[in-house]
Design a protein around this motif. Structure first.
Motif, PDB file in Angstrom:
ATOM      1  N   GLN A  45       0.825  -1.210   0.000  1.00 31.98           N
ATOM      2  CA  GLN A  45       0.000   0.000   0.000  1.00 31.98           C
ATOM      3  C   GLN A  45       0.864   1.268   0.000  1.00 31.98           C
ATOM      4  O   GLN A  45       0.486   2.278  -0.601  1.00 31.98           O
ATOM      5  CB  GLN A  45      -0.927  -0.002   1.214  1.00 31.98           C
ATOM      6  CG  GLN A  45      -2.127  -0.922   1.085  1.00 31.98           C
ATOM      7  CD  GLN A  45      -3.077  -0.470  -0.008  1.00 31.98           C
ATOM      8  OE1 GLN A  45      -3.311   0.716  -0.193  1.00 31.98           O
ATOM      9  NE2 GLN A  45      -3.610  -1.429  -0.750  1.00 31.98           N
ATOM     10  N   ILE A  46       2.003   1.228   0.690  1.00 32.51           N
ATOM     11  CA  ILE A  46       2.899   2.390   0.690  1.00 32.51           C
ATOM     12  C   ILE A  46       3.352   2.706  -0.724  1.00 32.51           C
ATOM     13  O   ILE A  46       3.347   3.866  -1.170  1.00 32.51           O
ATOM     14  CB  ILE A  46       4.115   2.131   1.608  1.00 32.51           C
ATOM     15  CG1 ILE A  46       3.666   2.157   3.080  1.00 32.51           C
ATOM     16  CG2 ILE A  46       5.212   3.175   1.369  1.00 32.51           C
ATOM     17  CD1 ILE A  46       4.756   1.743   4.050  1.00 32.51           C
ATOM     18  N   PHE A  47       3.742   1.678  -1.463  1.00 27.92           N
ATOM     19  CA  PHE A  47       4.170   1.850  -2.848  1.00 27.92           C
ATOM     20  C   PHE A  47       3.051   2.448  -3.690  1.00 27.92           C
ATOM     21  O   PHE A  47       3.256   3.403  -4.463  1.00 27.92           O
ATOM     22  CB  PHE A  47       4.608   0.496  -3.415  1.00 27.92           C
ATOM     23  CG  PHE A  47       4.953   0.517  -4.882  1.00 27.92           C
ATOM     24  CD1 PHE A  47       6.119   1.117  -5.331  1.00 27.92           C
ATOM     25  CD2 PHE A  47       4.100  -0.063  -5.809  1.00 27.92           C
ATOM     26  CE1 PHE A  47       6.438   1.131  -6.681  1.00 27.92           C
ATOM     27  CE2 PHE A  47       4.409  -0.050  -7.164  1.00 27.92           C
ATOM     28  CZ  PHE A  47       5.581   0.547  -7.591  1.00 27.92           C
ATOM     29  N   LEU A  48       1.836   1.915  -3.541  1.00 22.13           N
ATOM     30  CA  LEU A  48       0.708   2.404  -4.329  1.00 22.13           C
ATOM     31  C   LEU A  48       0.350   3.837  -3.967  1.00 22.13           C
ATOM     32  O   LEU A  48       0.041   4.655  -4.834  1.00 22.13           O
ATOM     33  CB  LEU A  48      -0.504   1.484  -4.125  1.00 22.13           C
ATOM     34  CG  LEU A  48      -0.348   0.055  -4.660  1.00 22.13           C
ATOM     35  CD1 LEU A  48      -1.541  -0.793  -4.262  1.00 22.13           C
ATOM     36  CD2 LEU A  48      -0.188   0.068  -6.171  1.00 22.13           C
ATOM     37  N   ARG A  49       0.392   4.170  -2.674  1.00 25.63           N
ATOM     38  CA  ARG A  49       0.042   5.532  -2.266  1.00 25.63           C
ATOM     39  C   ARG A  49       1.075   6.547  -2.750  1.00 25.63           C
ATOM     40  O   ARG A  49       0.727   7.690  -3.045  1.00 25.63           O
ATOM     41  CB  ARG A  49      -0.104   5.598  -0.744  1.00 25.63           C
ATOM     42  CG  ARG A  49      -1.330   4.857  -0.235  1.00 25.63           C
ATOM     43  CD  ARG A  49      -1.674   5.243   1.179  1.00 25.63           C
ATOM     44  NE  ARG A  49      -2.881   4.559   1.623  1.00 25.63           N
ATOM     45  CZ  ARG A  49      -3.599   4.919   2.680  1.00 25.63           C
ATOM     46  NH1 ARG A  49      -3.209   5.973   3.393  1.00 25.63           N
ATOM     47  NH2 ARG A  49      -4.685   4.258   3.014  1.00 25.63           N
ATOM     48  N   LEU A  50       2.334   6.136  -2.816  1.00 26.24           N
ATOM     49  CA  LEU A  50       3.352   7.026  -3.372  1.00 26.24           C
ATOM     50  C   LEU A  50       3.068   7.317  -4.844  1.00 26.24           C
ATOM     51  O   LEU A  50       3.257   8.442  -5.321  1.00 26.24           O
ATOM     52  CB  LEU A  50       4.744   6.406  -3.207  1.00 26.24           C
ATOM     53  CG  LEU A  50       5.312   6.401  -1.783  1.00 26.24           C
ATOM     54  CD1 LEU A  50       6.580   5.561  -1.711  1.00 26.24           C
ATOM     55  CD2 LEU A  50       5.588   7.821  -1.308  1.00 26.24           C
ATOM     56  N   VAL A  81       0.578  11.206  -9.130  1.00 25.09           N
ATOM     57  CA  VAL A  81      -0.085  11.053 -10.419  1.00 25.09           C
ATOM     58  C   VAL A  81      -0.663  12.361 -10.933  1.00 25.09           C
ATOM     59  O   VAL A  81      -0.586  12.653 -12.139  1.00 25.09           O
ATOM     60  CB  VAL A  81      -1.175   9.954 -10.338  1.00 25.09           C
ATOM     61  CG1 VAL A  81      -2.347  10.388  -9.489  1.00 25.09           C
ATOM     62  CG2 VAL A  81      -1.639   9.576 -11.737  1.00 25.09           C
ATOM     63  N   ILE A  82      -1.235  13.211 -10.069  1.00 28.33           N
ATOM     64  CA  ILE A  82      -1.840  14.455 -10.534  1.00 28.33           C
ATOM     65  C   ILE A  82      -0.783  15.415 -11.100  1.00 28.33           C
ATOM     66  O   ILE A  82      -0.916  15.883 -12.243  1.00 28.33           O
ATOM     67  CB  ILE A  82      -2.651  15.132  -9.412  1.00 28.33           C
ATOM     68  CG1 ILE A  82      -3.815  14.242  -8.987  1.00 28.33           C
ATOM     69  CG2 ILE A  82      -3.155  16.502  -9.868  1.00 28.33           C
ATOM     70  CD1 ILE A  82      -4.841  14.018 -10.057  1.00 28.33           C
ATOM     71  N   PRO A 115      10.663  -3.617  -6.527  1.00 28.26           N
ATOM     72  CA  PRO A 115      10.949  -5.033  -6.237  1.00 28.26           C
ATOM     73  C   PRO A 115      10.369  -5.502  -4.910  1.00 28.26           C
ATOM     74  O   PRO A 115       9.806  -6.601  -4.823  1.00 28.26           O
ATOM     75  CB  PRO A 115      12.487  -5.077  -6.224  1.00 28.26           C
ATOM     76  CG  PRO A 115      12.900  -3.950  -7.110  1.00 28.26           C
ATOM     77  CD  PRO A 115      11.893  -2.872  -6.873  1.00 28.26           C
ATOM     78  N   ILE A 116      10.486  -4.670  -3.855  1.00 32.07           N
ATOM     79  CA  ILE A 116       9.928  -5.039  -2.554  1.00 32.07           C
ATOM     80  C   ILE A 116       8.410  -5.054  -2.623  1.00 32.07           C
ATOM     81  O   ILE A 116       7.747  -5.974  -2.118  1.00 32.07           O
ATOM     82  CB  ILE A 116      10.405  -4.055  -1.468  1.00 32.07           C
ATOM     83  CG1 ILE A 116      11.933  -4.092  -1.358  1.00 32.07           C
ATOM     84  CG2 ILE A 116       9.767  -4.368  -0.125  1.00 32.07           C
ATOM     85  CD1 ILE A 116      12.512  -3.033  -0.441  1.00 32.07           C
ATOM     86  N   ALA A 117       7.832  -4.026  -3.271  1.00 31.99           N
ATOM     87  CA  ALA A 117       6.374  -3.947  -3.378  1.00 31.99           C
ATOM     88  C   ALA A 117       5.812  -5.123  -4.170  1.00 31.99           C
ATOM     89  O   ALA A 117       4.778  -5.698  -3.802  1.00 31.99           O
ATOM     90  CB  ALA A 117       5.973  -2.627  -4.031  1.00 31.99           C
ATOM     91  N   ILE A 118       6.497  -5.495  -5.265  1.00 33.88           N
ATOM     92  CA  ILE A 118       6.034  -6.623  -6.078  1.00 33.88           C
ATOM     93  C   ILE A 118       6.028  -7.906  -5.253  1.00 33.88           C
ATOM     94  O   ILE A 118       5.075  -8.693  -5.297  1.00 33.88           O
ATOM     95  CB  ILE A 118       6.925  -6.793  -7.319  1.00 33.88           C
ATOM     96  CG1 ILE A 118       6.735  -5.615  -8.273  1.00 33.88           C
ATOM     97  CG2 ILE A 118       6.617  -8.097  -8.033  1.00 33.88           C
ATOM     98  CD1 ILE A 118       7.702  -5.615  -9.424  1.00 33.88           C
ATOM     99  N   VAL A 136      -0.745   6.050 -14.109  1.00 31.67           N
ATOM    100  CA  VAL A 136      -1.988   6.178 -14.868  1.00 31.67           C
ATOM    101  C   VAL A 136      -2.873   4.957 -14.632  1.00 31.67           C
ATOM    102  O   VAL A 136      -4.075   5.079 -14.381  1.00 31.67           O
ATOM    103  CB  VAL A 136      -1.690   6.347 -16.372  1.00 31.67           C
ATOM    104  CG1 VAL A 136      -2.991   6.488 -17.155  1.00 31.67           C
ATOM    105  CG2 VAL A 136      -0.800   7.550 -16.603  1.00 31.67           C
ATOM    106  N   ILE A 137      -2.282   3.765 -14.708  1.00 34.30           N
ATOM    107  CA  ILE A 137      -3.054   2.532 -14.495  1.00 34.30           C
ATOM    108  C   ILE A 137      -3.626   2.502 -13.088  1.00 34.30           C
ATOM    109  O   ILE A 137      -4.804   2.168 -12.883  1.00 34.30           O
ATOM    110  CB  ILE A 137      -2.161   1.299 -14.746  1.00 34.30           C
ATOM    111  CG1 ILE A 137      -1.756   1.224 -16.217  1.00 34.30           C
ATOM    112  CG2 ILE A 137      -2.888   0.014 -14.339  1.00 34.30           C
ATOM    113  CD1 ILE A 137      -0.766   0.133 -16.533  1.00 34.30           C
ATOM    114  N   ALA A 138      -2.809   2.863 -12.101  1.00 29.03           N
ATOM    115  CA  ALA A 138      -3.278   2.854 -10.717  1.00 29.03           C
ATOM    116  C   ALA A 138      -4.455   3.795 -10.521  1.00 29.03           C
ATOM    117  O   ALA A 138      -5.446   3.466  -9.854  1.00 29.03           O
ATOM    118  CB  ALA A 138      -2.134   3.228  -9.772  1.00 29.03           C
TER     119      ALA A 138
END
Length: 442
Positions: free
Chosen positions: A53-58, A63-64, A217-220, A375-377
């Motif tokens: 989640q940390i990776f995704l929130r970053l 993104v904006i 790599p860690i997030a994956i 963009v995908i996220a």
């Protein structure tokens, strides 16, 4: 695009290692321990889940500013519209048209073959319940039929800051597109300074994304552990189907759409065209970088395809950033695949929205490693799909990145061929030698 290294090992290899470790550990838990065991649930809830989640929130955080600055700069770089006239307008219109065709092909393939179907609905709903907390519940709000009046009205934000705060990505991209056009039309020393500021924002955002991607790599590993522990071998089957559909859609666009565009729009024999662009295609596949391929593409356009130099340089330079057919196609395929995987049926309206965001995202996608991820996220959040699903495609993204880069670079050369039709280089003006004055002897 994956040239970043960490500890001497290329980043894409680290991402593959993380994918394999997370997948292997998750499959072991699924087969021999079970995802319902107390310590497994503790690890997924307190370690691997938050790390992913940390990776995704970053990514969400960046993104904006990324999309706004990249889209504005991509349009503003077409400031040569004033000097190139119809060539610049043709470039912009063809970019949108060919990208739209690419996205339609991708969405059609995913809807027909449905590579995400087949997982246990109970497991899909379980992960959906875990990961949908940060996703907007647009699935429940979306109308069943397309109401075009309301749809197009919603594209125009009444307050762009409110739209940004509510993650309404498509209105923001429309605003960025209009802002870039305004920047081109209002050329002055002040707007040049403003463009430099926006380019600075883009450079800073791209640098930060490069730093965030180093955590991939860690997030994956964390995301794949959670997914594999829950879905087991079904995950690999669906992933193979996804790769097959994505590559198939790219192949149709490459070997059906591009030859037709070159033949009808450019007046060139497709075989002649593909013989002339072999080297850029090979370099694009091996480096997975549009920017690294640009010098080779410029040389092929001038020497092999015999295109006018000024047109080729303008179209290929702008196209390296703004004409991303393969990226737009890939984004559309990925979003619909993950929606199918999590048992979420997208309405026609939502698929139209996805298509528009992918077309504009092809212009606004930054040329950085995994630049399409933000963009995908964001699109996943828009349609209520858990963004954790990104972990599914990251492990195979290197190969797909190589394929879509070939599509991007070839698309730039197709565009240059069509725009060059009927255009000629400025003639070289040779100044006559000054007359020789002969002195007369009286």
């Amino acid at each position: 695009m994956d040239t970043t290294k960490k500890g001497g090992i290329p980043l894409h290899w680290l991402m593959l290692i993380g994918f394999v470790i997370g997948l292997g550990a998750g499959l072991y838990v699924n087969q021999y321990i079970g995802p319902d065991v107390a310590w497994v649930q503790w690890v997924t809830s307190n370690v691997t889940g938050p790390a992913g989640q940390i990776f995704l929130r970053l990514l969400f955080m960046l993104v904006i500013p990324l999309l706004f600055s990249a889209l504005v700069v991509g349009v503003a770089e077409m400031g040569d519209l004033q000097s190139l006239g119809r060539a610049g307008i043709k470039t912009l219109l063809l970019t949108i048209l060919v990208s739209a065709i690419a996205v339609v092909i991708g969405l059609g393939m995913v809807n027909y073959f449905r590579p995400g179907d087949g997982v246990d609905p109970a497991l899909a709903q379980a992960l959906l319940a875990q990961g949908a907390e940060g996703a907007a519940a647009i699935v429940e709000k979306a109308p069943e039929s397309v109401q075009f009046g309301t749809f197009f009205l919603d594209l125009i934000p009444s307050n762009v800051f409110t739209a940004a705060a509510e993650n309404q990505i498509l209105p923001i991209m429309i605003f960025a597109l209009l802002f870039g056009i305004g920047l081109v039309m209002a050329r002055s020393p002040n707007t040049d300074k403003l463009q430099n500021v926006i380019e600075g924002i883009l450079e800073v955002t791209m640098k930060l994304i490069n730093l965030v991607i180093k955590l991939a790599p860690i997030a994956i590993a964390c995301l794949m552990f959670n997914l594999a522990a829950l879905f087991g071998w079904d995950l690999l089957v669906r992933l193979a189907a996804f790769v097959g559909v994505a590559v198939g859609a790219m192949a149709i666009h490459m070997f059906v759409v591009y030859p037709l565009v070159v033949w009808i729009g450019g007046g060139m024999n497709p075989l002649t065209f593909f013989r002339g662009v072999q080297r850029p295609m090979i370099v694009a596949f091996s480096t997975a970088s549009s920017n690294a391929t640009l010098p080779v593409a410029l040389k092929a356009a001038e020497e092999e395809l015999k295109l006018p130099r000024k047109i080729a340089r303008f179209v290929l330079t702008v196209g390296a950033t703004a004409n991303q057919n393969g990226t737009a196609l890939f984004e559309g395929v990925t979003v619909l695949f993950l929606a199918q995987f999590f048992q979420i049926e997208l309405s026609i309206t939502q698929q139209v929205v996805v298509m528009l965001v992918c077309i504009l995202g092809g212009v606004g996608t930054a040329g950085v490693p995994a630049g399409s991820l933000p963009v995908i996220a964001m699109i996943l959040v828009m349609v209520g799909v858990p963004a954790e699903g990104i972990g599914l495609i990251l492990g195979v993204d290197r190969f797909l990145d190589m394929c879509r880069t070939v599509l991007n670079v070839t698309g730039d050369l197709v565009l240059a061929t069509v725009v060059s039709r009927g255009e000629k280089d400025d003639p070289v003006v040779i100044e006559p030698d000054p007359p020789v004055t002969v002195a007369t002897v009286a």
